[in-house]
Structure formats: structure tokens, C-alpha cells
Design a protein around this motif. Structure first.
Motif, short mmCIF file in Angstrom:
data_model
loop_
_atom_site.label_atom_id
_atom_site.label_comp_id
_atom_site.label_asym_id
_atom_site.label_seq_id
_atom_site.Cartn_x
_atom_site.Cartn_y
_atom_site.Cartn_z
N TYR A 103 29.45 -43.70 -8.86
CA TYR A 103 29.44 -44.60 -7.70
C TYR A 103 30.08 -43.83 -6.54
CZ TYR A 103 30.40 -48.66 -4.71
OH TYR A 103 30.47 -49.53 -3.65
N TYR A 104 29.28 -43.61 -5.48
CA TYR A 104 29.69 -42.73 -4.39
C TYR A 104 29.34 -43.44 -3.07
CZ TYR A 104 29.98 -38.06 -2.07
OH TYR A 104 30.31 -36.99 -1.29
N PRO A 105 30.20 -44.41 -2.71
CA PRO A 105 29.81 -45.31 -1.61
C PRO A 105 29.92 -44.71 -0.21
CG PRO A 105 31.97 -45.93 -2.47
CD PRO A 105 31.46 -44.82 -3.35
N LYS A 106 30.81 -43.72 -0.04
CA LYS A 106 31.00 -43.16 1.31
C LYS A 106 30.81 -41.66 1.23
CE LYS A 106 33.93 -44.47 4.84
NZ LYS A 106 35.26 -44.82 5.43
N ARG A 107 29.69 -41.18 1.74
CA ARG A 107 29.37 -39.75 1.55
C ARG A 107 29.71 -38.95 2.79
NH1 ARG A 107 24.13 -40.37 -2.43
NH2 ARG A 107 24.95 -42.24 -3.42
#
Lengths: 241, 241
Positions: free
Chosen positions: B86-90
Motif C-alpha cells: 500500500y503506497y498512497p503517497k508517491r
């Protein structure tokens, strides 16, 4: 079971795809993992002991095989060994190779250049083994100087001073095997990603064979025509025989 | 023996020096080794078995701690686990983060973004553990959204679903420890290079402590005021307690 191999041509294509836009590996990542796996093979073959010699001579060629050797030397230094690197022909293709040398200097690993007396380290009373990181799967004969003379010296010492070859025993034809009886015989071969056809020509009584460079998924291996290797846990290297 | 630690300020200086012109490490190299070491800690704590659950939820923050998590997820996939990221802010600071995501897609690891239903993976009947790779040693409070809500959910599940924190348990003050009783309590903390002061505040009955990110020589450690850690062979991680 028959050894799984891929040709030098397919190996080049595989590497290109790994570093291409779709997969997106960087050279830095792959070289770090490849070099670490070679260092792990060295440690498995020659376990470190405070009470005995721990010097390792790493001979680095001008290309990526040499880069793997430079990384390997750093990981050996981290685990208590005393690596010495001979790096006679340095590339300026990318600044990363110079950075790998800086990293070795950070670890106080001597990095010898052309003209330095590297052969003093071919002394089996002090040196545990020689890492042959001279040429890899893109090697095409003939072997040019200074590497021809280096190989000749390694042949003279290989019975007392074992050679660990990275991916390809330098001087062997990648697809055919040893070109003539003057070729070096490594005590250890560490194939990277997957063995190349020359690995089928090693005599398993004199050469231990490992595979390292663990960075591809199962599907990708199958696409290139080989079953993935059964590594254990997060080992970066697997002994094949 | 007292735990060796360095402050967040010194840790920032150490990192800067490692990637500065004299030493010359690249972010790609250090992140590869750091992420591999976290994956090794996960494997040591939760050995892979074909007969039981093998899903691991990796929550990646926007910076380098998140990058370590992305690398960790790939190495877990290589060793048989089923990571979900889970990588919500790249970040778009460097293209390397997008490449790390490509590499995960190469391994068919799902990478969820903002708006995806990540919380479905907080299911202890299917998921083995959660890797908290949200914030590292440069974290300054307060925790902003969406990470505040994520931490709240992790607190609710942490008794059934163990948390493995990378370098710092997210939300803790790096130098002081847990800011309040609402902080998460990881089951495993993997300090990178050297523990930060907050690591002295873990309760060793509930949190196992590892050190990973093995890439500095003895002299450099001493310069920063700590003795090197006694890693074995070429292990990338060492259990401290």
C-alpha cells in the motif's frame, strides 16, 4: 537433472530486459546483489576464521563482471576478510565504477592499478583465494593484455591458490567451454542469474558450482526457458553441486 | 550491554556522508541492502512455510523509509511470500521510486494507491504481518493524513497482526520514543545502520529488535560513536534481543 543454461545471446537479452523501461532495475541494484552473492559463495567455500589467512585477491576486468568483483570485495571486507583488488583497466563509461572504487577506499581495501605489483598477492601462504571477475558473458576472444598475462600467472598458481570465477571462467568460450588446455580451471564457479553453456563443461570433481544474482521471478525464468533455482530463505547464492 | 544509538541529527549526517562524493554510495545501493535486511528480519521472525499463510502487507511512506519497504516487498516475493504493497503517497523526486514500483509489478506484487481498499489486508487469518515502512529517522510530528488513519487502524489490529517497523516505529519521536499511549507497538523493530534513541524505549518483552543495513566499516562506526555490530558471515541482519 540436467543443468539449466541459457546462451550468451539470450543472457544479453535478459540483462537488457531487466534494465529496460518495463522492469526498471538499475545497474547499481543488480551489481550490488550479484557482488553480494559472489561474496556469499566465497564465505561458504572458505569460511572466515580469525586464526587463519583471510586475504582474498579480487581481479576486476573493465566491464560489469569487474564491477561485480568490486562489490564482492566490499562485502568480503564487511565480513572480516582482507580483500585486495587489482583493477588494471578502469572504465569511465559511467561514474558509478569510480564510486565503487571510492567505496572500497572507504573500507581501506587496497585497489591496485596498472603498474602496481599485484602478483605479490599470488602467495598461497597468505592468500585464501583469487576472485576472477575479469570477463563475463559478453566476452569475445582473444584475451587482450594485460589479461592474457594475468591468466597465465593464475594458471601457474591455481593448484595452490583456488580461483573463484564470476559467471564465466575468464578465457573460456561462453557457449562452448574452455578454448584450449591452457585455460584456467576455477575451483568455484558462481553463475549469475542462470548458468551459461560453458558451465556444462566443468568437471564437477574439481569445480564447485553455485548460482547467484537472485533477482528474477518465476515467470520470467520460464519465459527464458529455465526453471527457477530453489534458493533457501533469503540466501543470495545456491550451491548446485 | 547498553544499546548503542545515535541521534536523528547524527543519523542524517551519517547518511549524507555515505552518499557524498568521498564515499560515493548511491541511494539505489543503500536502499537495496536496507530493504533486503528488513526482508531477512521478516523471514527470521516468520519463517516461510508452504502450508500456512504467507501474505505480508507492506505500507510504504513517501520517502526513503517507503523505498526500503518497496525493496523489502520484492525480496519477500523472491522467497515465496505474497506481499501486497500500500503506497498512497508517491514521490516524483527521483524516477527511482517509480522504477521500484515497476520492479514490484514485474514480480506481480499488487501495489495499491490512495483510494484502494488496503484495509481488507488487515486480516490476521490471511496476513502474516504488516511492514511499517511509513516514516524513518527524518520524521517530524504531526503525522498527516492518510498516515494518521492508517496508524489508527494498525493500533486496532496489532494484537492479532504483528507490525514490523523499519528503522522507527511510525509516529514515535525519533529521539524520545512513543509520543503518547496511542502509538503503535511493533512486534519487531529493524533499526537501520544503528538504532536511534527511541529504540531504547521498546519493551523487550513485546518487541524483538534487529539491526540491518550493513554497509559501513568499523572506523566509520567508531567516528559516529558506536561499536560495529557483530553480524555473522554475510547476514544482512542481526538480532539484538
Amino acid at each position: 537433472m540436467a543443468l539449466r543454461t541459457i546462451s550468451s545471446q539470450l543472457a544479453a537479452q535478459l540483462d537488457k530486459e531487466l534494465m529496460g523501461p518495463e522492469v526498471g532495475f538499475t545497474l547499481e541494484q543488480l551489481m550490488e546483489l550479484a557482488g553480494l552473492s559472489v561474496a556469499q559463495a566465497v564465505v561458504k567455500e572458505f569460511p572466515y576464521s580469525e586464526s587463519r589467512k583471510s586475504q582474498v585477491l579480487v581481479i576486476a576486468g573493465p566491464g560489469n563482471n569487474g564491477g561485480d568483483g568490486l562489490v564482492c570485495a566490499r562485502h568480503l571486507a564487511l565480513s572480516g576478510f582482507q580483500p585486495v583488488v587489482y583493477y588494471p583497466k578502469r572504465t569511465t563509461k559511467t561514474p558509478f565504477y569510480a564510486q565503487l572504487v571510492n567505496q572500497l577506499e572507504f573500507f581501506k581495501v587496497p585497489v591496485l592499478g596498472a603498474g602496481d605489483n599485484w602478483a605479490q598477492y599470488l602467495d598461497h601462504t597468505k592468500t585464501l583465494c583469487v576472485v576472477d571477475a575479469i570477463f563475463g558473458f559478453s566476452f569475445k576472444p582473444p584475451v587482450r593484455e594485460p589479461f592474457g598475462s594475468i591468466l597465465e600467472q593464475l594458471r601457474h598458481t591455481q593448484h595452490e591458490l583456488p580461483i573463484v570465477s564470476v559467471d564465466i571462467p575468464t578465457g573460456w568460450d561462453v557457449d562452448e567451454g574452455p578454448a584450449d588446455s591452457d585455460c584456467i580451471i576455477p575451483s568455484v564457479l558462481v553463475s549469475l542469474t542462470v548458468p551459461k553453456p560453458c558451465a556444462t563443461k566443468i568437471d564437477t570433481r574439481e569445480t564447485h558450482h553455485y548460482v547467484g544474482g537472485r533477482f528474477i521471478p518465476r515467470d520470467f525464468a520460464l519465459k527464458y526457458g529455465f526453471e527457477p533455482f530453489p534458493y533457501e530463505n533469503l540466501d543470495q547464492v545456491l550451491r548446485l553441486h
